[in-house]
Design a protein around this motif. Structure first.
Motif: not given
Length: 423
Positions: A121-125, A165-166, A170-175, A262-267
Motif C-alpha cells: 500500500r501507499q506506493i508512489p506511481v 531494509a526499506c 508485511s512488505g509495505a515500503p517504509k517512509e 534505485s531498485t531496493h529503496c526508490p522511495q
C-alpha cells in the motif's frame, strides 16, 4: 640586567609566542593540551615523509584545482604502486564477469524471507500509473534486468542482499528520508562496528527515518568472507556484489550503490554515499535536507572540486588521454561523502550505463551529472580532509575525513556529553 641576557630572554619569548601561534593556526593545539578526541600522532610527519609527499602535494593541486585544494593527509601513500600487472604503469581492464564466485542457488542464503502475498500500500506511481516501489519479492528480478546491450552494463550479481531494509514486515515500503550507503572492505570490521555504535547508530533523527548500509565487493579470502557473512546475519546491513574489491573498481561500488538505491529503496527522499573512515553528522544533515533550502529533485551536494586529469602514470589519479582526452573534469563532488535527492540516484545509475567506465568514481559520477544537466552544489560543511576537533566545529559540520574507530567513539561521546553547550 646584563644586556646579553635581556636580549636572549626577548628572543626566547618571541620564539615561544610564534610556536604557540603556529600550533593553534595549524590545528595542532591538541598536541599541547591533549584534549582532542581526534588522535594526532599522524598530524606531524617526519622530514622524510614530508619530502616523499611533495609529488602528492602537486598532484592534489592539479586534481583539485587551486580553489578545491587541501593539504594531503598522512594516510595517502607517498608512492603508488600498481599491483594489477607488473611492468605497466597503468592498467585498466573493463569489468568482466570472470570473478563470479557462488552458484546462483547459494548466494542469497542470508536474506530475510517475506510473505509477498500481502498487498503493498501507499506506493508512489509514475505518470503511467505504474508502481515505482516494487515488492520485496520482485527486487532481485528488477536488480538483475538485462542491460548487456548498453555501453557499460553493470551486470554483477548480489552475493549479500537485504531486500527488507526499506520495507516493513508485511512488505509495505517504509517512509525513508535518508538512505546512507557506506563503502567498506572486508577487513574493516572495527570501522563498521564503530559506525554502528556511533554516528551510524540513529534509526531516526528529527522525526525522519535513516537507513544505513555498507557496500562490499568480492574478496578471495574465504576466512574473511565467512566472517562477513556472520556479520551480515547479525546486523543485516551489508550489501555485496561479485566484482573484485580493488581501488580501480571503486566506481563499480558507487554504481552498485546507485543501482541498489534505485531498485531496493526508490522511495528514499535522499541518498548519501560515503566511506568508512568518515564521521557524518546525521543530525546536521537531516536538519539541512529537511529545510526548504534543499531541493527534493535533481539535487546533489557535498565538497565541490574543480580540477583536471593528471597525466603522470605514477599518480594514484592517473588518467590516460585515450580514456579521458579533456583538459578539465566537470565540477565533481568528493567521493568521501556527498548526498543527493532520491531521484538522482536512479538517474545516475541509468546514465552510467551509457558512458565508458572511468576508475575515478567521483569524476565518473560528475560526468553522469553533467550529462543529466544536474549542477552539483558546494556545501562548506562537507569536509574531504581531516578536521581538527572542537565541540563547536563538529556541531556544525556534515562530514569529516580520516577518522579512526576509537576517534569516532570519543567524538560521539563528547558531542553527546556536552550537547547543552551553546556555540
Amino acid at each position: 640586567m646584563n644586556p646579553y641576557l635581556r636580549n636572549l630572554l626577548i628572543l626566547t619569548l618571541i620564539g615561544t609566542v610564534n610556536f604557540f601561534a603556529f600550533m593553534f593556526i595549524s590545528g595542532r593545539s591538541s598536541l599541547l593540551f591533549s584534549k582532542s578526541p581526534i588522535a594526532t600522532k599522524s598530524a606531524i610527519a617526519s622530514d622524510t615523509e614530508a619530502s616523499q609527499r611533495t609529488r602528492i602535494d602537486i598532484e592534489d593541486l592539479f586534481r583539485h584545482g587551486a580553489h578545491g585544494y587541501q593539504p594531503p593527509s598522512a594516510k595517502q601513500p607517498a608512492v603508488i604502486k600498481d599491483t594489477e600487472e607488473p611492468g605497466r604503469s597503468f592498467i585498466f581492464r573493463s569489468p568482466t564477469n570472470i570473478s563470479r564466485v557462488l552458484p546462483k542457488d547459494d548466494y542469497l542464503s542470508f536474506r530475510t524471507s517475506f510473505n509477498t502475498t500481502h498487498v503493498v500500500r501507499q506506493i508512489p506511481v509514475d505518470s503511467s500509473g505504474q508502481n515505482t516501489v516494487p515488492s520485496p519479492g520482485n527486487l532481485l528480478a528488477l536488480y538483475n534486468r538485462d542491460d548487456s546491450a548498453r555501453v557499460n552494463p553493470h551486470d554483477y550479481r548480489l552475493i549479500l542482499d537485504e531486500p527488507q531494509a526499506c520495507f516493513d514486515a508485511s512488505g509495505a515500503p517504509k517512509e525513508v528520508f535518508l538512505l546512507v550507503l557506506i563503502c567498506t572492505i572486508h577487513k574493516n570490521f572495527e570501522q563498521r562496528r564503530a559506525i554502528r555504535e556511533t554516528w551510524g547508530s540513529p534509526r531516526e533523527t528529527g522525526g525522519k527515518r535513516v537507513i544505513t548500509m555498507f557496500l562490499l565487493a568480492y574478496n578471495e579470502d574465504a576466512r574473511l568472507q565467512r566472517q562477513v557473512e556472520e556479520e551480515c546475519s547479525e546486523h543485516h546491513d551489508l550489501l555485496q556484489e561479485d566484482f573484485q574489491d580493488t581501488y580501480k573498481n571503486l566506481t563499480l561500488k558507487t554504481i552498485m550503490a546507485m543501482k541498489w538505491a534505485s531498485t531496493h529503496c526508490p522511495q528514499a527522499s535522499y541518498v548519501m554515499k560515503t566511506d568508512d573512515d568518515m564521521f557524518v553528522s546525521y543530525d546536521n544533515l537531516v536538519k539541512h535536507l529537511a529545510s526548504t533550502k534543499a531541493p527534493s529533485v535533481n539535487h546533489a551536494e557535498g565538497f565541490l572540486i574543480n580540477g583536471g586529469p593528471i597525466r603522470d602514470p605514477k599518480s594514484k589519479w592517473y588518467m590516460p588521454k585515450d580514456i579521458y582526452p579533456g583538459v578539465k573534469y566537470p565540477p565533481f563532488l568528493s567521493g568521501t561523502g556527498y548526498v543527493m535527492s532520491g531521484d538522482v540516484a536512479s538517474k545516475i545509475y541509468e546514465e552510467s550505463l551509457d558512458h565508458k567506465y572511468l576508475h575515478l568514481e567521483d569524476v565518473f559520477v560528475a560526468i553522469c551529472l553533467d550529462a543529466l544537466k544536474i549542477k552539483p552544489v558546494k556545501n562548506k560543511d562537507f569536509h574531504n580532509w581531516r578536521t581538527a576537533y572542537s565541540y563547536c566545529r563538529f556541531r556544525r559540520l556534515m562530514t569529516t575525513h580520516m577518522v579512526q574507530p576509537s576517534e569516532m567513539h570519543r567524538i560521539w561521546s563528547d558531542q553527546h556529553r556536552h550537547h547543552n553547550i551553546r556555540c
